[in-house]
Scaffold this motif. Structure first.
Motif, mmCIF file in Angstrom:
data_model
loop_
_atom_site.group_PDB
_atom_site.id
_atom_site.type_symbol
_atom_site.label_atom_id
_atom_site.label_comp_id
_atom_site.label_asym_id
_atom_site.label_seq_id
_atom_site.Cartn_x
_atom_site.Cartn_y
_atom_site.Cartn_z
ATOM 1 N N CYS A 71 0.856 -1.182 0.000
ATOM 2 C CA CYS A 71 0.000 0.000 0.000
ATOM 3 C C CYS A 71 0.897 1.239 0.000
ATOM 4 N N TYR A 72 0.595 2.179 -0.878
ATOM 5 C CA TYR A 72 1.344 3.425 -0.981
ATOM 6 C C TYR A 72 0.390 4.594 -0.821
ATOM 7 N N GLN A 73 0.870 5.647 -0.179
ATOM 8 C CA GLN A 73 0.124 6.902 -0.125
ATOM 9 C C GLN A 73 0.740 7.828 -1.159
ATOM 10 N N ILE A 74 -0.085 8.352 -2.050
ATOM 11 C CA ILE A 74 0.368 9.240 -3.111
ATOM 12 C C ILE A 74 -0.177 10.635 -2.821
ATOM 13 N N ASP A 75 0.714 11.625 -2.765
ATOM 14 C CA ASP A 75 0.326 13.013 -2.539
ATOM 15 C C ASP A 75 0.711 13.832 -3.764
ATOM 16 N N PHE A 76 -0.211 14.653 -4.242
ATOM 17 C CA PHE A 76 0.055 15.576 -5.338
ATOM 18 C C PHE A 76 0.139 16.982 -4.761
ATOM 19 N N LYS A 77 1.284 17.645 -5.006
ATOM 20 C CA LYS A 77 1.514 18.977 -4.467
ATOM 21 C C LYS A 77 1.724 19.979 -5.598
ATOM 22 N N VAL A 78 1.143 21.167 -5.428
ATOM 23 C CA VAL A 78 1.372 22.285 -6.336
ATOM 24 C C VAL A 78 1.685 23.488 -5.463
ATOM 25 N N ASP A 79 2.767 24.167 -5.749
ATOM 26 C CA ASP A 79 3.219 25.317 -4.965
ATOM 27 C C ASP A 79 3.367 24.978 -3.480
ATOM 28 N N VAL A 121 3.744 19.868 -11.067
ATOM 29 C CA VAL A 121 3.069 19.036 -10.073
ATOM 30 C C VAL A 121 4.120 18.140 -9.429
ATOM 31 N N GLU A 122 4.236 18.222 -8.111
ATOM 32 C CA GLU A 122 5.172 17.361 -7.378
ATOM 33 C C GLU A 122 4.399 16.177 -6.824
ATOM 34 N N VAL A 123 4.970 14.989 -6.970
ATOM 35 C CA VAL A 123 4.303 13.776 -6.501
ATOM 36 C C VAL A 123 5.178 13.116 -5.437
#
Length: 93
Positions: free
Chosen positions: A25-33, A69-71
């Motif tokens: 199981c992985y947690q994926i976060d998408f970050k902008v700024d 977009v940072e992942v």
């Protein structure tokens, strides 16, 4: 002795290769700024997750007008089954 060392090396190599295909199981976060826009959990192999991230990253960049977009990908070792690995959160900007 030489045969024992070769056998141990072969077992270690097989063990390392099989770990790469282990589903987790992985947690994926998408970050902008620097802000997290969206976070979700996904279950699969590391290679499958990376491919999925790249596709989603391209789609998000297109929606956001080319903005970077940072992942971030984190393993969740306490969630062992596919049924446990669920959920997603959309954050306000």
């Amino acid at each position: 002795m030489k045969k024992l060392i070769i056998a141990c090396a072969a077992v270690l190599a097989l063990g390392m290769m099989s770990c790469q295909n282990t589903k987790m199981c992985y947690q994926i976060d998408f970050k902008v700024d620097g802000k997290i826009l969206y976070s979700y959990n996904v279950y699969g192999t590391s290679a499958d997750i990376d491919a999925s991230i790249e596709q989603t990253k391209k789609a998000q960049a297109a929606v956001l007008g080319g903005q970077a977009v940072e992942v971030l990908r984190n393993k969740l070792p306490n969630l062992l089954s596919k049924e446990d690995c669920t959920g997603g959160v959309i954050y306000d900007r």
